[in-house]
Design an enzyme around this catalytic site. Structure first.
Site, PDB file in Angstrom:
ATOM      1  N   ARG A  78       0.657  -9.207  13.505  1.00 16.00           N
ATOM      2  CA  ARG A  78       0.014  -8.148  12.704  1.00 16.00           C
ATOM      3  C   ARG A  78      -0.976  -8.757  11.707  1.00 16.00           C
ATOM      4  O   ARG A  78      -2.053  -8.197  11.465  1.00 16.00           O
ATOM      5  CB  ARG A  78       1.078  -7.318  11.965  1.00 16.00           C
ATOM      6  CG  ARG A  78       1.799  -6.357  12.892  1.00 16.00           C
ATOM      7  CD  ARG A  78       3.102  -5.857  12.287  1.00 16.00           C
ATOM      8  NE  ARG A  78       2.918  -5.038  11.114  1.00 16.00           N
ATOM      9  CZ  ARG A  78       3.886  -4.788  10.230  1.00 16.00           C
ATOM     10  NH1 ARG A  78       5.084  -5.305  10.389  1.00 16.00           N
ATOM     11  NH2 ARG A  78       3.650  -4.017   9.213  1.00 16.00           N
ATOM     12  N   LYS A 108       0.832  -1.218   0.000  1.00 12.23           N
ATOM     13  CA  LYS A 108       0.000   0.000   0.000  1.00 12.23           C
ATOM     14  C   LYS A 108       0.858   1.256   0.000  1.00 12.23           C
ATOM     15  O   LYS A 108       0.656   2.175  -0.785  1.00 12.23           O
ATOM     16  CB  LYS A 108      -0.917   0.029   1.245  1.00 12.23           C
ATOM     17  CG  LYS A 108      -1.712  -1.235   1.482  1.00 12.23           C
ATOM     18  CD  LYS A 108      -2.561  -1.156   2.740  1.00 12.23           C
ATOM     19  CE  LYS A 108      -1.772  -1.050   4.029  1.00 12.23           C
ATOM     20  NZ  LYS A 108      -1.014  -2.280   4.391  1.00 12.23           N
ATOM     21  N   ARG A 126      12.369  -2.041  10.103  1.00 15.08           N
ATOM     22  CA  ARG A 126      11.382  -1.668  11.124  1.00 15.08           C
ATOM     23  C   ARG A 126      11.321  -2.716  12.225  1.00 15.08           C
ATOM     24  O   ARG A 126      11.375  -3.914  11.943  1.00 15.08           O
ATOM     25  CB  ARG A 126      10.002  -1.521  10.476  1.00 15.08           C
ATOM     26  CG  ARG A 126       9.722  -0.114  10.012  1.00 15.08           C
ATOM     27  CD  ARG A 126       8.470   0.014   9.185  1.00 15.08           C
ATOM     28  NE  ARG A 126       7.271  -0.600   9.740  1.00 15.08           N
ATOM     29  CZ  ARG A 126       6.071  -0.494   9.182  1.00 15.08           C
ATOM     30  NH1 ARG A 126       5.925   0.184   8.050  1.00 15.08           N
ATOM     31  NH2 ARG A 126       5.026  -1.082   9.721  1.00 15.08           N
ATOM     32  N   ARG A 156      -8.671   1.306  10.042  1.00 18.40           N
ATOM     33  CA  ARG A 156      -8.323  -0.098  10.286  1.00 18.40           C
ATOM     34  C   ARG A 156      -9.344  -0.824  11.132  1.00 18.40           C
ATOM     35  O   ARG A 156      -9.175  -2.014  11.409  1.00 18.40           O
ATOM     36  CB  ARG A 156      -7.004  -0.137  11.050  1.00 18.40           C
ATOM     37  CG  ARG A 156      -5.776  -0.366  10.197  1.00 18.40           C
ATOM     38  CD  ARG A 156      -4.611  -0.189  11.131  1.00 18.40           C
ATOM     39  NE  ARG A 156      -3.518  -1.029  10.838  1.00 18.40           N
ATOM     40  CZ  ARG A 156      -2.453  -0.630  10.149  1.00 18.40           C
ATOM     41  NH1 ARG A 156      -2.396   0.572   9.657  1.00 18.40           N
ATOM     42  NH2 ARG A 156      -1.454  -1.441   9.967  1.00 18.40           N
ATOM     43  N   ARG A 185      12.040  -5.780   3.802  1.00 10.49           N
ATOM     44  CA  ARG A 185      11.806  -4.330   3.687  1.00 10.49           C
ATOM     45  C   ARG A 185      12.884  -3.525   4.410  1.00 10.49           C
ATOM     46  O   ARG A 185      13.306  -3.859   5.505  1.00 10.49           O
ATOM     47  CB  ARG A 185      10.444  -3.971   4.279  1.00 10.49           C
ATOM     48  CG  ARG A 185      10.231  -2.450   4.333  1.00 10.49           C
ATOM     49  CD  ARG A 185       8.799  -2.052   4.501  1.00 10.49           C
ATOM     50  NE  ARG A 185       8.211  -2.557   5.715  1.00 10.49           N
ATOM     51  CZ  ARG A 185       6.924  -2.410   6.004  1.00 10.49           C
ATOM     52  NH1 ARG A 185       6.122  -1.790   5.156  1.00 10.49           N
ATOM     53  NH2 ARG A 185       6.437  -2.890   7.123  1.00 10.49           N
TER      54      ARG A 185
HETATM   55  P1  AP5 Z   1       4.960  -1.550   1.668  1.00 14.15           P
HETATM   56  O1  AP5 Z   1       4.496  -0.728   0.516  1.00 14.15           O
HETATM   57  O2  AP5 Z   1       5.837  -0.922   2.685  1.00 14.15           O
HETATM   58  O3  AP5 Z   1       3.700  -2.278   2.334  1.00 14.15           O
HETATM   59  P2  AP5 Z   1       2.509  -1.696   3.199  1.00 14.15           P
HETATM   60  O4  AP5 Z   1       1.257  -2.334   2.708  1.00 14.15           O
HETATM   61  O5  AP5 Z   1       2.548  -0.201   3.216  1.00 14.15           O
HETATM   62  O6  AP5 Z   1       2.904  -2.339   4.587  1.00 14.15           O
HETATM   63  P3  AP5 Z   1       3.020  -1.784   6.090  1.00 14.15           P
HETATM   64  O7  AP5 Z   1       3.698  -2.879   6.863  1.00 14.15           O
HETATM   65  O8  AP5 Z   1       3.638  -0.434   6.145  1.00 14.15           O
HETATM   66  O9  AP5 Z   1       1.556  -1.726   6.485  1.00 14.15           O
HETATM   67  P4  AP5 Z   1       0.999  -1.784   7.873  1.00 14.15           P
HETATM   68  O10 AP5 Z   1      -0.394  -1.440   7.546  1.00 14.15           O
HETATM   69  O11 AP5 Z   1       1.169  -3.002   8.646  1.00 14.15           O
HETATM   70  O12 AP5 Z   1       1.903  -0.747   8.718  1.00 14.15           O
HETATM   71  P5  AP5 Z   1       1.644   0.717   9.231  1.00 14.15           P
HETATM   72  O13 AP5 Z   1       2.886   1.461   9.095  1.00 14.15           O
HETATM   73  O14 AP5 Z   1       0.400   1.282   8.635  1.00 14.15           O
HETATM   74  O15 AP5 Z   1       5.700  -2.853   1.053  1.00 14.15           O
HETATM   75  C1  AP5 Z   1       6.290  -3.823   1.904  1.00 14.15           C
HETATM   76  C2  AP5 Z   1       7.619  -4.312   1.269  1.00 14.15           C
HETATM   77  O16 AP5 Z   1       7.331  -5.023   0.064  1.00 14.15           O
HETATM   78  C3  AP5 Z   1       8.576  -3.184   0.869  1.00 14.15           C
HETATM   79  O17 AP5 Z   1       9.880  -3.619   1.096  1.00 14.15           O
HETATM   80  C4  AP5 Z   1       8.329  -2.993  -0.656  1.00 14.15           C
HETATM   81  O18 AP5 Z   1       9.486  -2.526  -1.320  1.00 14.15           O
HETATM   82  C5  AP5 Z   1       7.950  -4.419  -1.074  1.00 14.15           C
HETATM   83  N1  AP5 Z   1       6.929  -4.447  -2.134  1.00 14.15           N
HETATM   84  C6  AP5 Z   1       5.863  -3.621  -2.278  1.00 14.15           C
HETATM   85  N2  AP5 Z   1       5.109  -3.993  -3.328  1.00 14.15           N
HETATM   86  C7  AP5 Z   1       5.710  -5.112  -3.836  1.00 14.15           C
HETATM   87  C8  AP5 Z   1       5.400  -5.962  -4.944  1.00 14.15           C
HETATM   88  N3  AP5 Z   1       4.320  -5.746  -5.718  1.00 14.15           N
HETATM   89  N4  AP5 Z   1       6.238  -7.009  -5.188  1.00 14.15           N
HETATM   90  C9  AP5 Z   1       7.337  -7.239  -4.420  1.00 14.15           C
HETATM   91  N5  AP5 Z   1       7.685  -6.448  -3.366  1.00 14.15           N
HETATM   92  C10 AP5 Z   1       6.878  -5.408  -3.084  1.00 14.15           C
HETATM   93  O19 AP5 Z   1       1.308   0.444  10.761  1.00 14.15           O
HETATM   94  C11 AP5 Z   1       2.291   0.044  11.683  1.00 14.15           C
HETATM   95  C12 AP5 Z   1       1.666  -0.066  13.081  1.00 14.15           C
HETATM   96  O20 AP5 Z   1       1.175   1.236  13.499  1.00 14.15           O
HETATM   97  C13 AP5 Z   1       0.429  -0.985  13.181  1.00 14.15           C
HETATM   98  O21 AP5 Z   1       0.814  -2.337  13.392  1.00 14.15           O
HETATM   99  C14 AP5 Z   1      -0.288  -0.390  14.391  1.00 14.15           C
HETATM  100  O22 AP5 Z   1       0.319  -0.764  15.591  1.00 14.15           O
HETATM  101  C15 AP5 Z   1      -0.078   1.113  14.200  1.00 14.15           C
HETATM  102  N6  AP5 Z   1      -1.124   1.741  13.387  1.00 14.15           N
HETATM  103  C16 AP5 Z   1      -0.949   2.375  12.184  1.00 14.15           C
HETATM  104  N7  AP5 Z   1      -2.117   2.828  11.710  1.00 14.15           N
HETATM  105  C17 AP5 Z   1      -3.054   2.482  12.623  1.00 14.15           C
HETATM  106  C18 AP5 Z   1      -4.464   2.639  12.689  1.00 14.15           C
HETATM  107  N8  AP5 Z   1      -5.153   3.249  11.691  1.00 14.15           N
HETATM  108  N9  AP5 Z   1      -5.111   2.149  13.774  1.00 14.15           N
HETATM  109  C19 AP5 Z   1      -4.439   1.551  14.788  1.00 14.15           C
HETATM  110  N10 AP5 Z   1      -3.098   1.353  14.793  1.00 14.15           N
HETATM  111  C20 AP5 Z   1      -2.426   1.805  13.708  1.00 14.15           C
END
Ligand code: AP5
Length: 231
Positions: free
Chosen positions: A171, A13, A160, A88, A127
Site C-alpha cells: 500500500r 486521516k 483489517r 487517489r 489499528r
Molecule cells: P487512521 O486514522 O485509521 O489512518 P488513515 O490515514 O485513515 O489510514 P487508512 O489505512 O484507513 O488509509 P488508507 O488510505 O490506506 O485506507 P482506505 O480505507 O482509504 O489511523 C491509523 C491508526 O493509527 C489507527 O489505529 C489510529 O488510532 C492511529 N493513529 C491515528 N493518528 C495517530 C497519531 N497522531 N498518533 C498515533 N496513532 C495514531 O483504503 C483501503 C483500500 O481500499 C485501498 O488500499 C484500496 O484498495 C481501496 N480504495 C479506497 N479508496 C480508494 C480510491 N479512492 N481509489 C482506489 N482504491 C481505493
C-alpha cells in the site's frame, strides 16, 4: 466547505476526518469504508473490489468515480463534505473537480498528512476497527476502554485484512506510485495545506482545527459574494 484529507495509508486521516465531520456537521465520505461495507455485504461492488483491497492495490478509477458520484448525490452533502482516501489518482482528482463543478461547487482545501513510513507501519499494525460503527482505535495510542469491544457502540473490534505487514508495504508503494502526484496537482491550485502528522492525535487535531479555521476565514468573503453560507 469541501475538504480532502490526503496522505499515506495509516497517516491518521480517518481518525481526524470522522471527528471533524461530526463536530462541524459535514458529510464524511470515505471510499475505503464504503468498499469494506460492500465487501461485507457481498454486493457486486464488493465482489469487484475485494481482489484489489486485499492485495493493497487501487480499485480502478471508473469504479471509484461512480461510487463517489453516488455518495455525493445522497442527501446531507449540501452543507459540506470531507473526502477521506479519495481522490487517489490524478484521474480521480480531475473527476472530482468535474463532479463538483456540475454542482456549482469546488474544493476549499486539501489537508496533507505528512508522516514517516516508520510511523505508518506502527500505526497500522496496532489499528483495530469496530465492525459495527467503523470507529478506529489503536492498541497503544488510542485503546478502547472496553478492550476488544468498541467503547462507543459495543461492537466487536477487528484487525483489517489489509493491515498485515506484507500488504502494508504494498500500500505504501502504491501510494508513492499513484497518489503522491496529487501533492503537486493540488499545490499548483493553491489548495494544499501540509500538516506535520508525526505527532500525537491531540496535536494533529489542533493543527487540523487551525487549518480548517483558516480555510473558513479565507472562504468567507467568497461565500458572501456568491450568496453561499459557510460550513
Ligand atoms: P487512521 O486514522 O485509521 O489512518 P488513515 O490515514 O485513515 O489510514 P487508512 O489505512 O484507513 O488509509 P488508507 O488510505 O490506506 O485506507 P482506505 O480505507 O482509504 O489511523 C491509523 C491508526 O493509527 C489507527 O489505529 C489510529 O488510532 C492511529 N493513529 C491515528 N493518528 C495517530 C497519531 N497522531 N498518533 C498515533 N496513532 C495514531 O483504503 C483501503 C483500500 O481500499 C485501498 O488500499 C484500496 O484498495 C481501496 N480504495 C479506497 N479508496 C480508494 C480510491 N479512492 N481509489 C482506489 N482504491 C481505493
Amino acid at each position: 466547505m469541501r475538504l480532502v484529507f490526503l496522505g499515506p495509508p495509516g497517516a491518521g486521516k480517518g481518525t481526524q476526518a470522522m471527528q471533524q465531520a461530526e463536530q462541524r456537521g459535514l458529510r464524511y465520505i470515505a471510499t475505503g469504508d464504503e468498499l469494506r461495507k460492500a465487501i461485507a455485504a457481498g454486493t457486486p461492488l464488493g465482489l469487484q473490489a475485494k481482489a484489489y483491497t486485499s492485495t493493497g492495490r487501487l480499485v480502478p478509477d471508473e469504479v471509484i468515480i461512480g461510487l463517489a458520484r453516488e455518495l455525493l448525490e445522497q442527501p446531507g452533502a449540501e452543507a459540506g463534505v470531507i473526502f477521506d482516501g479519495f481522490p487517489r489518482t490524478i484521474g480521480q482528482a480531475e473527476a472530482l473537480d468535474a463532479l463538483l463543478r456540475e454542482r456549482g461547487e469546488a474544493l476549499d482545501a486539501v489537508l496533507y498528512f505528512d508522516v514517516s513510513s516508520d510511523a505508518v507501519v506502527k500505526r497500522l499494525s496496532g489499528r483495530r476497527v469496530c465492525r459495527q460503527c467503523g470507529a478506529t482505535f489503536h492498541v497503544e495510542s488510542l485503546p478502547s476502554q472496553r478492550g476488544d469491544v468498541c467503547d462507543r457502540c459495543g461492537g466487536a473490534l477487528y484487525q483489517r485484512e489489509d493491515d498485515r505487514a506484507e500488504t502494508v508495504s504494498r500500500r505504501l508503494q502504491v501510494y508513492q506510485e499513484q497518489t503522491a502526484a496529487l501533492l503537486d496537482y493540488y499545490r499548483a491550485q493553491g489548495l494544499l495545506v501540509r500538516l506535520q502528522a508525526d505527532r500525537s492525535i491531540a496535536e494533529v487535531r489542533a493543527a487540523v482545527n487551525a487549518a480548517i479555521e483558516a480555510t473558513a476565514r479565507r472562504r468567507a468573503p467568497k461565500a458572501a459574494a456568491t450568496g453561499q453560507g459557510s460550513a
